[in-house]
Design a protein around this motif. Structure first.
Motif, PDB file in Angstrom:
ATOM      1  N   ILE A  74       0.836  -1.199   0.000  1.00 42.55           N
ATOM      2  CA  ILE A  74       0.000   0.000   0.000  1.00 42.55           C
ATOM      3  C   ILE A  74       0.877   1.257   0.000  1.00 42.55           C
ATOM      4  N   GLU A 126      -5.828  -2.388   0.035  1.00 41.36           N
ATOM      5  CA  GLU A 126      -6.385  -1.891   1.297  1.00 41.36           C
ATOM      6  C   GLU A 126      -7.566  -2.746   1.748  1.00 41.36           C
ATOM      7  N   GLN A 127      -8.397  -3.143   0.812  1.00 39.96           N
ATOM      8  CA  GLN A 127      -9.542  -3.993   1.152  1.00 39.96           C
ATOM      9  C   GLN A 127      -9.073  -5.349   1.679  1.00 39.96           C
ATOM     10  N   ARG A 145      -4.088  -0.186  -5.320  1.00 39.78           N
ATOM     11  CA  ARG A 145      -3.953   0.226  -3.923  1.00 39.78           C
ATOM     12  C   ARG A 145      -5.253   0.003  -3.154  1.00 39.78           C
ATOM     13  N   ASN A 146      -6.366   0.366  -3.765  1.00 38.31           N
ATOM     14  CA  ASN A 146      -7.664   0.190  -3.112  1.00 38.31           C
ATOM     15  C   ASN A 146      -7.946  -1.292  -2.843  1.00 38.31           C
ATOM     16  N   GLU A 147      -7.612  -2.152  -3.788  1.00 34.86           N
ATOM     17  CA  GLU A 147      -7.800  -3.591  -3.598  1.00 34.86           C
ATOM     18  C   GLU A 147      -6.897  -4.112  -2.488  1.00 34.86           C
ATOM     19  N   SER A 163      -4.506   5.725 -12.548  1.00 39.45           N
ATOM     20  CA  SER A 163      -5.793   5.101 -12.231  1.00 39.45           C
ATOM     21  C   SER A 163      -5.630   3.623 -11.903  1.00 39.45           C
ATOM     22  N   GLN A 200      -4.121   3.300  -8.485  1.00 37.92           N
ATOM     23  CA  GLN A 200      -5.116   3.604  -7.457  1.00 37.92           C
ATOM     24  C   GLN A 200      -6.049   2.417  -7.231  1.00 37.92           C
ATOM     25  N   THR A 201      -6.438   1.759  -8.311  1.00 35.44           N
ATOM     26  CA  THR A 201      -7.282   0.575  -8.194  1.00 35.44           C
ATOM     27  C   THR A 201      -6.559  -0.529  -7.439  1.00 35.44           C
ATOM     28  N   TYR A 237       2.408   1.579  -3.525  1.00 31.19           N
ATOM     29  CA  TYR A 237       1.413   2.082  -4.479  1.00 31.19           C
ATOM     30  C   TYR A 237       1.198   3.580  -4.281  1.00 31.19           C
ATOM     31  N   THR A 238       1.088   4.004  -3.031  1.00 32.54           N
ATOM     32  CA  THR A 238       0.850   5.415  -2.741  1.00 32.54           C
ATOM     33  C   THR A 238       1.994   6.275  -3.259  1.00 32.54           C
ATOM     34  N   TYR A 286      -7.619  -4.995   5.161  1.00 31.90           N
ATOM     35  CA  TYR A 286      -8.641  -4.823   6.191  1.00 31.90           C
ATOM     36  C   TYR A 286      -9.319  -6.152   6.517  1.00 31.90           C
TER      37      TYR A 286
END
Length: 85
Positions: free
Chosen positions: A18, A45-46, A41-43, A35, A38-39, A21-22, A49
């Protein structure tokens, strides 16, 4: 290797990914690549979590206690003030 160790390794790897990616996103000038990063990174993060929730449920991870609400509000106010002035 114990399950707890495996989970902690996965969490550490996700945290590193993460962060990478950031960093890449902030240095990327290509909108399509940005983009995509970002996708990803979001995956990540999910997934992190979900692993965190499992680790906490199994007792592998204990979250810090919540901060007192007045402290949270003070910090929030200070941050907002510093952004405005």
């Amino acid at each position: 290797m114990k399950e707890k160790d495996i989970v902690n390794d996965i969490l550490a790897g996700a945290k590193a990914s993460i962060g990478s990616y950031t960093t890449a996103i902030t240095e990327c000038s290509n909108p399509q690549l940005r983009s995509t990063l970002q996708t990803l990174r979001n995956e990540a993060e999910q997934m992190q979590y979900q692993m965190y929730q499992m680790a906490e449920q199994k007792g592998y991870y204990k979250a810090a206690p919540e901060a007192p609400q007045p402290d949270v509000q003070t910090i929030k106010t200070d941050l907002q003030s510093s952004l405005q002035g």
